[in-house]
Design an enzyme around this catalytic site. Structure first.
Site, mmCIF file in Angstrom:
data_model
loop_
_atom_site.group_PDB
_atom_site.id
_atom_site.type_symbol
_atom_site.label_atom_id
_atom_site.label_comp_id
_atom_site.label_asym_id
_atom_site.label_seq_id
_atom_site.Cartn_x
_atom_site.Cartn_y
_atom_site.Cartn_z
ATOM 1 N N CYS A 2 0.817 -1.214 0.000
ATOM 2 C CA CYS A 2 0.000 0.000 0.000
ATOM 3 C C CYS A 2 0.853 1.268 0.000
ATOM 4 O O CYS A 2 1.931 1.296 0.601
ATOM 5 C CB CYS A 2 -0.888 0.027 1.227
ATOM 6 S SG CYS A 2 -1.958 -1.398 1.342
ATOM 7 N N ARG A 27 6.024 -1.153 -5.962
ATOM 8 C CA ARG A 27 5.930 -1.957 -4.747
ATOM 9 C C ARG A 27 4.844 -3.022 -4.824
ATOM 10 O O ARG A 27 4.756 -3.867 -3.947
ATOM 11 C CB ARG A 27 5.606 -1.068 -3.558
ATOM 12 C CG ARG A 27 6.724 -0.137 -3.283
ATOM 13 C CD ARG A 27 6.337 0.858 -2.262
ATOM 14 N NE ARG A 27 7.507 1.604 -1.912
ATOM 15 C CZ ARG A 27 7.895 1.883 -0.681
ATOM 16 N NH1 ARG A 27 7.158 1.500 0.323
ATOM 17 N NH2 ARG A 27 8.982 2.531 -0.458
ATOM 18 N N TRP A 73 -2.908 -2.922 -1.532
ATOM 19 C CA TRP A 73 -2.564 -4.341 -1.678
ATOM 20 C C TRP A 73 -3.480 -5.074 -0.713
ATOM 21 O O TRP A 73 -3.393 -4.910 0.499
ATOM 22 C CB TRP A 73 -1.090 -4.550 -1.325
ATOM 23 C CG TRP A 73 -0.602 -5.937 -1.560
ATOM 24 C CD1 TRP A 73 -0.237 -6.494 -2.752
ATOM 25 C CD2 TRP A 73 -0.370 -6.945 -0.570
ATOM 26 N NE1 TRP A 73 0.184 -7.784 -2.570
ATOM 27 C CE2 TRP A 73 0.106 -8.085 -1.239
ATOM 28 C CE3 TRP A 73 -0.554 -7.005 0.815
ATOM 29 C CZ2 TRP A 73 0.424 -9.268 -0.578
ATOM 30 C CZ3 TRP A 73 -0.236 -8.171 1.473
ATOM 31 C CH2 TRP A 73 0.246 -9.293 0.785
ATOM 32 N N ASN A 98 -2.585 2.579 5.387
ATOM 33 C CA ASN A 98 -1.661 1.443 5.221
ATOM 34 C C ASN A 98 -1.591 0.728 6.555
ATOM 35 O O ASN A 98 -1.572 1.382 7.601
ATOM 36 C CB ASN A 98 -0.241 1.912 4.891
ATOM 37 C CG ASN A 98 -0.132 2.482 3.497
ATOM 38 O OD1 ASN A 98 -1.099 2.498 2.743
ATOM 39 N ND2 ASN A 98 1.055 2.973 3.155
ATOM 40 N N GLY A 99 -1.482 -0.604 6.516
ATOM 41 C CA GLY A 99 -1.363 -1.358 7.766
ATOM 42 C C GLY A 99 -2.587 -2.231 7.980
ATOM 43 O O GLY A 99 -3.404 -2.420 7.068
ATOM 44 N N GLU A 477 17.022 -20.027 -1.784
ATOM 45 C CA GLU A 477 16.768 -18.790 -2.520
ATOM 46 C C GLU A 477 16.394 -19.095 -3.981
ATOM 47 O O GLU A 477 15.491 -18.466 -4.544
ATOM 48 C CB GLU A 477 18.002 -17.873 -2.435
ATOM 49 C CG GLU A 477 18.006 -16.645 -3.319
ATOM 50 C CD GLU A 477 16.862 -15.657 -3.043
ATOM 51 O OE1 GLU A 477 16.076 -15.863 -2.119
ATOM 52 O OE2 GLU A 477 16.770 -14.687 -3.810
ATOM 53 N N LYS A 481 12.880 -18.030 -5.744
ATOM 54 C CA LYS A 481 12.800 -17.237 -6.983
ATOM 55 C C LYS A 481 11.882 -17.942 -7.981
ATOM 56 O O LYS A 481 11.050 -17.302 -8.614
ATOM 57 C CB LYS A 481 14.181 -17.049 -7.625
ATOM 58 C CG LYS A 481 15.129 -16.105 -6.938
ATOM 59 C CD LYS A 481 14.794 -14.633 -7.055
ATOM 60 C CE LYS A 481 13.929 -14.187 -5.901
ATOM 61 N NZ LYS A 481 14.564 -13.567 -4.783
ATOM 62 N N GLU A 484 8.176 -17.709 -6.892
ATOM 63 C CA GLU A 484 7.628 -16.353 -6.937
ATOM 64 C C GLU A 484 7.207 -15.912 -8.324
ATOM 65 O O GLU A 484 6.162 -15.307 -8.486
ATOM 66 C CB GLU A 484 8.709 -15.352 -6.499
ATOM 67 C CG GLU A 484 8.838 -15.133 -5.055
ATOM 68 C CD GLU A 484 9.896 -14.066 -4.801
ATOM 69 O OE1 GLU A 484 9.536 -13.001 -4.317
ATOM 70 O OE2 GLU A 484 11.085 -14.298 -5.104
ATOM 71 N N HIS A 500 16.010 -38.749 3.720
ATOM 72 C CA HIS A 500 15.171 -38.768 4.924
ATOM 73 C C HIS A 500 13.726 -38.394 4.604
ATOM 74 O O HIS A 500 12.960 -38.081 5.508
ATOM 75 C CB HIS A 500 15.753 -37.820 5.983
ATOM 76 C CG HIS A 500 17.122 -38.213 6.427
ATOM 77 N ND1 HIS A 500 17.364 -39.330 7.187
ATOM 78 C CD2 HIS A 500 18.337 -37.681 6.159
ATOM 79 C CE1 HIS A 500 18.668 -39.443 7.401
ATOM 80 N NE2 HIS A 500 19.280 -38.459 6.765
ATOM 81 N N LYS A 599 6.269 -5.468 -3.285
ATOM 82 C CA LYS A 599 7.704 -5.264 -3.152
ATOM 83 C C LYS A 599 8.107 -4.994 -1.715
ATOM 84 O O LYS A 599 9.075 -5.523 -1.208
ATOM 85 C CB LYS A 599 8.131 -4.099 -4.059
ATOM 86 C CG LYS A 599 9.614 -3.791 -4.020
ATOM 87 C CD LYS A 599 10.407 -4.943 -4.625
ATOM 88 C CE LYS A 599 11.896 -4.806 -4.450
ATOM 89 N NZ LYS A 599 12.580 -6.089 -4.639
HETATM 90 C C1 F6R Z 1 11.757 -12.288 -2.486
HETATM 91 C C2 F6R Z 1 11.682 -11.051 -1.765
HETATM 92 C C3 F6R Z 1 11.143 -11.083 -0.377
HETATM 93 C C4 F6R Z 1 11.886 -10.076 0.498
HETATM 94 C C5 F6R Z 1 11.214 -10.000 1.876
HETATM 95 C C6 F6R Z 1 11.953 -9.077 2.817
HETATM 96 O O1 F6R Z 1 12.263 -12.122 -3.762
HETATM 97 O O2 F6R Z 1 12.001 -10.014 -2.263
HETATM 98 O O3 F6R Z 1 11.187 -12.360 0.164
HETATM 99 O O4 F6R Z 1 13.218 -10.469 0.624
HETATM 100 O O5 F6R Z 1 9.900 -9.547 1.730
HETATM 101 O O6 F6R Z 1 12.022 -7.787 2.296
HETATM 102 P P1 F6R Z 1 13.112 -6.760 2.782
HETATM 103 O O7 F6R Z 1 14.451 -7.284 2.386
HETATM 104 O O8 F6R Z 1 12.758 -5.479 2.100
HETATM 105 O O9 F6R Z 1 12.977 -6.673 4.275
#
Ligand code: F6R
Length: 604
Positions: A2, A27, A73, A98-99, A477, A481, A484, A500, A599
Site C-alpha cells: 500500500c 511496490r 494491496w 496502510n497497515g 533462494e 525465486k 515467486e 530422509h 515489493k
Molecule cells: C523475495 C523477496 C522477499 C523479500 C522480503 C523481505 O524475492 O524479495 O522475500 O526479501 O519480503 O524484504 P526486505 O528485504 O525489504 O525486508
C-alpha cells in the site's frame, strides 16, 4: 504494497497525487484511488493500474486543492472497487490507510450499533466512520481520539468536508513522512512518492499525528504534545526506471549485480569496525554472539552469513525469521549483536522483531539495508548501506548479493577482531571481494545455456533444489525465486536430507537443480546426485569448472567458473535467478509484478 500520498495546496494537486502513486507503483498493488475536496468530497477508484485511474479522472475534469491518494494491496477484502481506498464516511470524512487494524470487527460492531453503514469488507472503513463519529469540529482532535481505539499498525491520511484545507496524518507501526513545500505541504508513506515535488522531508515517529495545512505543518507526539521532528533533505534516488536493453527490471537488476557489488564495496580499503558506523568498534568489542533477523530472501542472506560467521569468525550465530522471533519466547543476551537485513528497511515483521529485541534489552543493533532513509536505518545503532540502487522487480536479486557482500565484510571484521584473520588473509579476502564483479560477469555470460534449460523446465509442475553447507541457503533462494515468478512449485533441501523423506518425490517428472561447488562436501554431493539418478530423476547441475561433473544420461551440467572459496554462494545464486527469470518469461508471466506479491511488505 500500500502507498499513501496526501496534499494541501492552492493549486490543483491531483497531478501530485497521481505522480506520487506512480512512484510507489513498483511496490505492488491491486487497486488504487484518489479523493479531493471540490465542492464536497469527490473520489475515483480503479482495480487496474494507476495509469487507468489517471485516464479516468482526466476524462471527468477531476481537480482539487486538498486530497489524498492510495495504492492498495488487499489484506481484508478482495481487490474490488468498493474495497479500494479512499474510504468515505457519509460523504463527510475521507481516509486512506496502510497497515492492518486488528480490532476492526469490534469497532465495526459498535459503529453499526451507532447507525453507520459499511459498504466494504476492509478494516480501513472503520477508521473513516470512527473519525466521523468522534468529529466535533476539529479533525486533528477526532483523529487523535480515533487512533487511541485502534490496535494494530496504521499510517493514515484523512480530510473532511467541514475543514477542506487540512489533511491530518497519523502513524503507528507503518511509515509516514511529511513533505514541506512553499505554500503547500504533503504527507506520504515514503519520501520517494514526493520526489520531484519536494526534497524537504520529516519522518514521523510511532504515535505521531500531523496537522498539514497550506502554509503550516504541526506534529504532535503520542501524548498530543507539540514536537519538532528534524527536517532532512532527501535527494531523489535515481529511480532506475530506464530499462535500457533489458525486457524486465528483474533481468536488468540481475545484470546490474557486478556494478551493485562494486558500489557496495566502494571505499573499503581495509577490514575495520568503522565500516559499520562510528560506534561500531566500541559495540563490537563486547559482542559474544550474533542474532540475525530478516524475512524472505533477506533471511536466506542471513542463513548464508551464519555459515561464514561461525566458520571464519568463530562467532556463534543464530538466524531467525523475523515474524517467528517476535512472537517466540527466547533467551535474550545483551552481548548479542542483533543484525537486521532488509532491502527496503520498511518490512513490518523485521521492524517489529527489532523492537522486540530492543524491548528484551538487546540494544546493540546493526541494519544491513538498501534504503538509506528507511525506518530500520533510523532505528538501529549501526548501519551498513548496500548500494544496490533502487530494486524495482518484486523478486529480489541485486539486493541479495549486495547483502551477502556486506555480511562477508562483517564476518571478516569479527574474524580480525577475534584473532582469526591474519594480515595476509585479510589482504587475500579483500582481493577476492574486489574481483567478484569480474567473476559475476563470467557467470552472467552463461545466460544462453540457462535459456535452453528454461525451455525444458518451464512446463514442469514441481522442482527440487539441492545444496550443501553455505550453498543450502542458495538452494532455498533459488527455489523461492522459481516459486515467486514462474509459479512452479519448488522446494529446497540440504542434499543430505534427501534420503530422509523427499527422495520419495523423485520421478522422471521431477527436475532436481543441484548446486555443486568444488568444496569439502563435493564427494558427498556426488553421492546425492547418484541417489537421484538411480530413481530416474533429472538433474540440472551448476558445477564449478574443477568438479569434473560431466553431462550424461539424465544429468545436464552448466559449468560455472572455478571454485570461488567462501564467496562461492554469491556466484552460485546468479544462474538460479536467471533460471527463474527465463522460466517465468517462457510462461508469459508478469515477471516484475508476480501475482499476489508486493515489493515492500509493510503489513504483518
Ligand atoms: C523475495 C523477496 C522477499 C523479500 C522480503 C523481505 O524475492 O524479495 O522475500 O526479501 O519480503 O524484504 P526486505 O528485504 O525489504 O525486508
Amino acid at each position: 504494497m500500500c502507498g499513501i500520498v496526501g496534499a494541501v495546496a492552492s493549486r490543483d494537486i491531483v497531478p501530485v497525487l497521481i505522480e506520487g502513486l506512480k512512484r510507489l507503483e513498483y511496490r505492488g498493488y491491486d487497486s488504487c484511488g484518489v479523493a479531493v475536496f471540490n465542492d464536497g468530497l469527490k473520489r475515483a477508484r480503479s482495480v487496474r493500474r494507476v495509469h487507468d485511474l489517471d485516464t479516468q479522472i482526466r476524462e471527468t475534469g477531476f481537480a482539487g486543492t486538498t486530497g489524498i491518494s492510495h495504492t492498495r494491496w488487499a489484506t481484508h477484502g478482495a481487490p474490488v472497487t468498493v474495497n479500494a481506498h479512499p474510504h468515505f464516511s457519509r460523504d463527510a470524512v475521507a481516509v486512506v490507510h496502510n497497515g492492518i487494524i486488528e480490532n476492526y470487527e469490534e469497532i465495526r460492531a459498535d459503529l453499526r450499533a451507532a447507525g453507520y453503514e459499511f459498504e466494504s469488507q476492509t478494516d480501513t472503513e472503520v477508521i473513516a466512520h470512527l473519525v466521523n463519529h468522534l468529529y466535533k469540529g476539529d479533525l486533528l482532535m477526532a483523529v487523535q481520539a480515533a487512533v487511541t481505539q485502534l490496535r494494530g499498525a496504521y499510517a493514515i491520511a484523512v480530510f473532511c468536508q467541514d475543514e477542506p484545507h487540512r489533511v491530518v496524518g497519523a502513524r503507528y507501526g507503518s511509515p509516514m513522512v511529511v513533505g514541506l513545500g512553499d505554500g503547500e505541504n504533503f504527507v506520504a508513506s515514503d519520501a520517494m512518492a514526493l520526489a520531484g515535488t519536494t526534497d524537504r522531508i520529516l519522518y514521523l515517529e510511532d504515535g505521531d499525528a500531523v496537522d498539514v495545512r497550506q502554509t503550516q505543518v504541526t506534529v504532535y507526539d503520542r501524548n498530543s504534545a507539540k514536537v519538532e521532528r528534524e527536517v532532512r533533505i532527501v535527494k531523489a534516488q535515481d529511480s532506475g526506471a530506464d530499462l535500457g536493453p533489458y525486457r524486465h527490471y528483474m533481468q536488468k537488476e540481475i545484470f546490474e549485480q557486478p556494478r551493485a557489488i562494486a558500489d557496495t564495496l566502494e571505499g573499503v580499503a581495509a577490514v575495520t569496525p568503522e565500516l559499520f558506523g562510528d560506534d561500531a568498534a566500541a559495540v563490537f568489542a563486547h559482542i559474544d554472539s550474533v542474532l540475525i533477523l530478516a524475512c524472505g530472501t533477506s533471511y536466506y542472506a542471513g542463513l548464508t552469513a551464519k555459515y561464514w560467521l561461525e566458520a571464519i569468525a568463530k562467532l556463534p550465530t543464530q538466524v531467525e525469521i523475523a515474524s517467528e522471533y517476535r512472537y517466540r519466547e527466547t533467551v535474550p543476551n545483551p552481548r548479542t549483536l542483533v543484525v537486521l537485513i532488509s532491502q527496503s528497511g520498511e518490512t513490518a515483521d523485521t521492524l517489529a522483531a527489532l523492537k522486540h529485541a530492543q524491548s528484551l534489552g538487546m540494544s546493540e543493533t546493526l541494519a544491513i539495508c538498501n534504503a538509506p532513509t528507511s525506518a530500520m536505518v533510523r532505528q538501529t545503532k549501526l548501519t551498513y548501506l548496500t548500494r544496490a540502487g533502487v530494486e524495482i522487480g518484486v523478486a529480489s536479486t541485486k539486493a541479495f548479493t549486495t547483502q551477502l557482500a556486506a555480511l562477508f565484510l562483517l564476518t571478516l571484521t569479527f574474524a580480525k577482531l577475534r584473532g582469526h584473520l591474519s594480515e595476509a588473509a585479510e589482504a587475500a579476502e579483500l582481493r577476492h571481494l574486489r574481483h567478484l564483479p569480474v567473476a559475476l560477469q563470467s557467470v552472467l555470460s552463461l545466460e544462453p545455456q540457462i535459456i535452453a534449460w528454461a525451455d525444458k523446465f518451464a512446463h514442469k509442475e514441481h522442482a527440487l533444489f539441492l545444496g550443501r553447507g553455505s550453498h543450502f541457503p542458495i538452494a532455498l533462494e533459488g527455489a523461492l525465486k522459481l516459486k515467486e515468478i514462474s509459479y512452479i512449485h519448488a522446494e529446497a533441501y540440504a542434499a543430505g536430507e534427501l534420503k530422509h523423506g523427499p527422495l520419495a518425490l523423485v520421478t522422471d517428472q521431477m527436475p532436481v537443480v543441484t548446486i555443486a561447488p568444488n568444496d569439502a562436501l563435493l564427494e558427498k554431493l556426488k553421492s546425492n546426485i547418484q541417489e537421484v539418478r538411480a530413481r530416474g530423476g533429472q538433474l540440472f547441475v551448476f558445477a564449478d569448472a574443477d568438479t569434473h561433473i560431466q553431462s550424461s544420461d539424465g544429468i545436464f551440467v552448466i559449468r560455472m567458473p572455478e571454485n570461488y572459496g567462501a564467496l562461492s554462494p554469491i556466484l552460485h545464486v546468479v544462474p538460479l535467478q536467471l533460471l527463474a527469470y527465463h522460466c517465468a518469461l517462457a510462461l508469459g508471466n508478469d515477471v516484475d509484478k508476480p501475482r499476489n506479491l508486493a515489493k515492500s511488505v509493510t503489513v504483518e
